[in-house]
Scaffold this motif. Structure first.
Motif, PDB file in Angstrom:
ATOM      1  N   LEU A  88      15.442  14.570 -31.130  1.00  0.00           N
ATOM      2  CA  LEU A  88      16.979  14.589 -31.556  1.00  0.00           C
ATOM      3  C   LEU A  88      17.437  13.164 -31.608  1.00  0.00           C
ATOM      4  O   LEU A  88      18.388  12.581 -32.173  1.00  0.00           O
ATOM      5  N   SER A  89      16.958  12.486 -30.453  1.00  0.00           N
ATOM      6  CA  SER A  89      17.406  10.856 -30.535  1.00  0.00           C
ATOM      7  C   SER A  89      16.901   9.990 -31.216  1.00  0.00           C
ATOM      8  O   SER A  89      17.676   8.895 -31.266  1.00  0.00           O
ATOM      9  N   THR A  90      15.955  10.246 -31.777  1.00  0.00           N
ATOM     10  CA  THR A  90      15.150   9.137 -32.636  1.00  0.00           C
ATOM     11  C   THR A  90      14.909   9.256 -34.123  1.00  0.00           C
ATOM     12  O   THR A  90      14.874   8.445 -35.064  1.00  0.00           O
ATOM     13  N   SER A  91      14.641  10.652 -34.623  1.00  0.00           N
ATOM     14  CA  SER A  91      14.378  10.908 -35.903  1.00  0.00           C
ATOM     15  C   SER A  91      15.427  11.785 -36.818  1.00  0.00           C
ATOM     16  O   SER A  91      14.870  11.888 -37.884  1.00  0.00           O
ATOM     17  N   THR A 137      22.011  17.663 -43.122  1.00  0.00           N
ATOM     18  CA  THR A 137      20.823  17.587 -44.187  1.00  0.00           C
ATOM     19  C   THR A 137      19.741  17.984 -43.270  1.00  0.00           C
ATOM     20  O   THR A 137      18.825  18.784 -43.504  1.00  0.00           O
ATOM     21  N   ASP A 138      19.385  17.259 -42.063  1.00  0.00           N
ATOM     22  CA  ASP A 138      18.383  17.154 -41.322  1.00  0.00           C
ATOM     23  C   ASP A 138      18.012  18.449 -40.976  1.00  0.00           C
ATOM     24  O   ASP A 138      18.613  19.330 -40.071  1.00  0.00           O
ATOM     25  N   ILE A 139      16.702  18.889 -41.025  1.00  0.00           N
ATOM     26  CA  ILE A 139      16.187  20.142 -40.289  1.00  0.00           C
ATOM     27  C   ILE A 139      14.911  19.957 -39.714  1.00  0.00           C
ATOM     28  O   ILE A 139      14.152  19.165 -40.149  1.00  0.00           O
ATOM     29  N   ILE A 140      14.845  20.317 -38.551  1.00  0.00           N
ATOM     30  CA  ILE A 140      13.480  20.216 -37.586  1.00  0.00           C
ATOM     31  C   ILE A 140      12.760  21.390 -37.777  1.00  0.00           C
ATOM     32  O   ILE A 140      13.163  22.641 -37.815  1.00  0.00           O
ATOM     33  N   SER A 141      11.388  21.137 -37.822  1.00  0.00           N
ATOM     34  CA  SER A 141      10.619  22.177 -37.575  1.00  0.00           C
ATOM     35  C   SER A 141       9.140  21.618 -36.820  1.00  0.00           C
ATOM     36  O   SER A 141       9.071  20.499 -36.651  1.00  0.00           O
ATOM     37  N   CYS A 165      13.457  16.985 -43.838  1.00  0.00           N
ATOM     38  CA  CYS A 165      12.774  17.807 -42.966  1.00  0.00           C
ATOM     39  C   CYS A 165      12.101  16.912 -41.890  1.00  0.00           C
ATOM     40  O   CYS A 165      11.486  15.976 -42.569  1.00  0.00           O
ATOM     41  N   LYS A 166      12.192  17.287 -40.428  1.00  0.00           N
ATOM     42  CA  LYS A 166      11.565  16.355 -39.565  1.00  0.00           C
ATOM     43  C   LYS A 166      10.798  17.024 -38.787  1.00  0.00           C
ATOM     44  O   LYS A 166      11.141  18.136 -38.189  1.00  0.00           O
ATOM     45  N   PRO A 167       9.647  16.650 -38.470  1.00  0.00           N
ATOM     46  CA  PRO A 167       8.480  17.314 -37.638  1.00  0.00           C
ATOM     47  C   PRO A 167       8.797  17.123 -36.150  1.00  0.00           C
ATOM     48  O   PRO A 167       9.242  15.866 -35.750  1.00  0.00           O
ATOM     49  N   THR A 168       8.584  17.978 -35.092  1.00  0.00           N
ATOM     50  CA  THR A 168       8.701  17.649 -33.846  1.00  0.00           C
ATOM     51  C   THR A 168       7.292  18.264 -33.118  1.00  0.00           C
ATOM     52  O   THR A 168       6.693  19.221 -33.826  1.00  0.00           O
ATOM     53  N   MET A 169       6.994  17.754 -31.920  1.00  0.00           N
ATOM     54  CA  MET A 169       5.815  18.307 -31.283  1.00  0.00           C
ATOM     55  C   MET A 169       5.950  19.710 -31.080  1.00  0.00           C
ATOM     56  O   MET A 169       6.946  20.302 -30.628  1.00  0.00           O
ATOM     57  N   CYS A 170       4.610  20.423 -31.279  1.00  0.00           N
ATOM     58  CA  CYS A 170       4.612  21.908 -31.114  1.00  0.00           C
ATOM     59  C   CYS A 170       4.193  21.942 -29.652  1.00  0.00           C
ATOM     60  O   CYS A 170       3.340  21.151 -29.042  1.00  0.00           O
ATOM     61  N   PRO A 171       5.063  22.937 -29.048  1.00  0.00           N
ATOM     62  CA  PRO A 171       4.714  22.949 -27.392  1.00  0.00           C
ATOM     63  C   PRO A 171       3.589  24.093 -27.091  1.00  0.00           C
ATOM     64  O   PRO A 171       3.741  25.104 -26.875  1.00  0.00           O
TER      65      PRO A 171
END
Length: 501
Positions: free
Chosen positions: A260-263, A175-179, A210-216
Motif C-alpha cells: 500500500l505504501s510503495t506500489s 484505478t489500482d487493484i491489488i491481488s 493491477c498490483k500483486p502483493t505477497m501471498c500469506p
C-alpha cells in the motif's frame, strides 16, 4: 526387476466385476484398492474413434496443452460422483471439472429442471422479463447478508471478475487493484492482470492497474506454523503463536502495508481475494489476515471483492460462503462454477450503492446472463444443496478425509503439506520436508497417472504443478473418501518403489 502391471481383459468395453491388478516388485505383491459400487450403467459409446478425436483436436482445437495424462481421457458419460470413458471404464471424479460440478454429474433434479425449461423457453434477453430470473434472484440474495442484495448474472468466472473490477473502479473513481501472488481470477484480457500465476502472464500489455502483493502462505511463505490456519490439519512447522494472536498474520500484514505504501496510489479501487486460493494449490491464509487487510483497503477508499468461484455454495462445509470463514463482509462477491453445476453461469453480487455507481457510468448489458435455462438450473442446484444437506456433508466427509490424508503426510517424506477445509483439499508434494522444494514435475505426473489407472481422478495446482487438488462433488460418501485415500496411498507406495530402484 522391472515394474509390471497385469490388467484384466475388458468385456464389451467394461471392466469385469471385481477386476484387480497386481504389481510385482522386489518388495512383493500390491493389490489394487477395491472401487466402491455404483448402481449406474452407462450407455455404450458409439461416437468418434479415439484416434479420430486426437486427429481433430490436433487440427482444429486450441494448441494449448491443457489435457491431463499422455493419453488424454475421452469421457463419455457422468453420473453423480462417477465418470465413464469411451471404453466404459469407471472413475471416481475427485476434481469435478475443476471444482465445478457441485451436486453431482447429471443430478436427476437438475437434469429435470433443465429439460423442463428447454421445452418451454430457451432464451430471452433482459429486454423482456421471465419469472425464473426473478425467482432465482430472490433465492440467491436470501443466502447473502445485508447489504449484498443486488445481482448481476453473467456466464463465467472471468466475466464476473471483469465486471467486479469495473464496479470497483466506477465506485471508487480510482484505478489500482491489488491481488495476491499465486491468485487466479480469470484468463480474460482484463482479469489476467489480477491473475498472478506465471503461465498466465504474457509479454504484452494487459490488465493495466493491477498490483500483486505477497501471498500469506503459511506453508511455503516465510512465516506461519501449527496454529495459524482455519483447517483441521495444520502445518508441521512449529509456531509460537497464542490461540488468539497469530504472529504470522502480523508479519504478512506488514508486507501488505508495504504494498500500500510503495506500489499503489494513495487512493485505490479495490482488493481481490479468494477465501482459499484454488489454482495455486488450496493455499490458506493466517486466521484474521483478511479482516485486517479489508480494513486497510477501505481506509484507502477501495472496495473488497471476495472471489467465491471455487469456495462458494457450501463447499467449505462450515459456512455457505468462503468469506464467512474469515469473519469479513465484502463489498462485492463473484461466483461461478458450482453455481450451475457445470452449466455456463456466473454472478456478481454487490450493494445497492455500488450497483448505482456502475449504472451511472455504464449501460451494462449481457445477452445470455440470466437466461431461462441457466436460472432454472441455478434454482435446482440451490434446492439440492439444501434438501440433500450437501454443505453438512462437505463438512463431515471433508474433515474425515483431511484427517486421513494427514496420516499420509506423516508416513511419506514427499508429502509436504495437507491442507484445506470441507471438500477443498490440497496435498503439496516436496522433495523432502526440510527444504520444501517442489517434487519434480515428472514424478508428480507419475503419481497422478497411477491414481488415474486405479480409477481416481484428481486435479493439479501450485506454481510448479506440485500440489494435488481434491474437490469432489459435495455428494460423496465416506466409503468413497476411503477409496480415494487408499488409491493415493497406493500410488505413493508405487512411486517410492520406483525411486528405490
Amino acid at each position: 526387476l522391472r515394474y509390471l502391471s497385469l490388467w484384466p481383459v475388458q468385456v464389451s468395453g467394461h471392466w469385469p466385476a471385481g477386476a484387480f491388478w497386481t504389481s510385482v516388485t522386489r518388495r512383493g505383491l500390491h493389490t489394487k484398492p477395491s472401487m466402491p459400487p455404483c448402481d449406474f450403467t452407462p450407455e455404450r459409446y458409439q461416437s468418434l474413434a479415439y484416434s479420430r478425436v486426437l486427429e481433430i483436436h490436433k487440427q482444429h482445437l486450441s494448441p494449448v496443452l491443457t489435457a491431463y495424462f499422455p493419453e488424454p481421457l475421452l469421457l463419455h458419460q457422468g453420473h453423480m460422483e462417477w465418470l465413464f470413458d469411451h471404453e466404459g471404464n469407471r472413475y471416481l471424479d475427485f476434481f469435478s471439472g475443476i471444482v465445478t460440478v457441485s451436486v453431482g454429474h447429471c443430478h436427476p433434479k437438475v437434469n429435470a429442471a433443465a429439460q423442463r425449461q428447454l421445452g418451454r423457453l430457451w432464451h430471452t434477453s433482459s429486454v423482456f422479463f421471465h419469472p425464473l430470473i426473478h425467482e432465482y434472484a430472490e433465492k440467491l440474495s436470501a443466502l447473502l447478508p445485508e447489504p449484498l442484495k443486488v445481482i448481476f448474472l453473467v456466464n463465467s468466472g472471468s466475466e464476473a471478475n471483469d465486471l467486479a473490477m469495473l464496479m470497483a473502479r466506477a465506485h471508487s473513481n480510482s484505478t489500482d487493484i491489488i491481488s495476491f501472488r499465486g491468485a487466479y481470477h480469470g484468463c480474460s484480457p482484463y482479469t489476467l492482470g489480477l491473475t498472478n500465476v506465471g503461465i498466465y502472464k504474457m509479454d504484452l500489455p494487459h490488465g493495466m492497474g493491477c498490483k500483486p502483493t505477497m501471498c500469506p502462505d503459511i506453508f511455503r511463505g516465510p512465516w506461519g506454523g501449527s496454529h495459524c490456519r482455519d483447517s483441521p490439519v495444520q502445518t508441521i512447522r512449529k509456531c509460537s503463536c497464542a490461540p488468539d494472536c497469530c504472529q504470522a498474520k502480523d508479519q504478512y500484514i506488514e508486507q501488505f502495508k508495504d504494498t500500500l505504501s510503495t506500489s499503489v496510489a494513495k487512493s485505490i479501487a479495490g482488493f481481490f481475494a479468494e477465501p482459499i486460493q484454488g489454482v495455486n494449490g488450496v493455499v490458506q491464509y493466517p486466521k484474521g489476515f483478511l479482516k485486517e487487510a479489508f480494513e486497510l483497503v477501505r481506509e484507502r477508499g477501495g472496495v473488497c471483492i471476495a472471489d467465491e468461484v471455487q469456495t462458494g455454495f457450501g463447499r467449505l462445509g462450515s459456512h455457505f460462503w468462503g468469506f464467512q470463514t474469515h469473519d469479513v463482509l465484502p463489498d462485492i462477491v463473484t461466483m461461478a462454477k458450482g453455481i450451475g453445476n457445470g452449466f455456463p453461469m456466473a454472478a456478481v453480487v454487490t450493494t445497492p450503492e455500488i450497483a448505482k455507481s456502475l449504472t451511472k457510468r455504464l449501460f451494462h448489458f449481457n445477452t445470455f446472463g440470466g437466461n431461462p435455462v441457466a436460472c432454472a438450473i441455478g434454482s435446482a442446484v440451490l434446492e439440492v444443496i439444501k434438501e440433500e444437506n450437501l454443505q453438512e456433508n462437505s463438512q463431515e466427509v471433508g474433515t474425515y478425509m483431511l484427517l486421513k490424508l494427514a496420516k499420509l503426510r506423516d508416513e511419506f517424506e514427499i508429502v509436504g503439506d495437507v491442507r484445506g477445509k470441507g471438500l477443498m483439499i490440497g496435498i503439496e508434494m516436496v522433495k523432502d520436508k526440510v527444504s520444501h522444494q517442489p517434487l519434480p514435475r515428472e514424478e508428480v505426473n507419475q503419481i497422478h497417472h497411477d491414481c488415474k489407472c486405479m480409477g481416481l481422478l484428481i486435479g493439479r495446482g501450485g506454481l510448479f504443478s506440485q500440489t494435488f487438488r481434491i474437490a469432489p462433488s459435495m455428494c460423496i460418501t465416506k466409503q468413497e473418501a476411503d477409496f480415494a485415500v487408499e488409491v493415493f496411498r497406493s500410488a505413493l507406495i508405487q512411486h517410492m518403489k520406483r525411486r528405490a530402484k
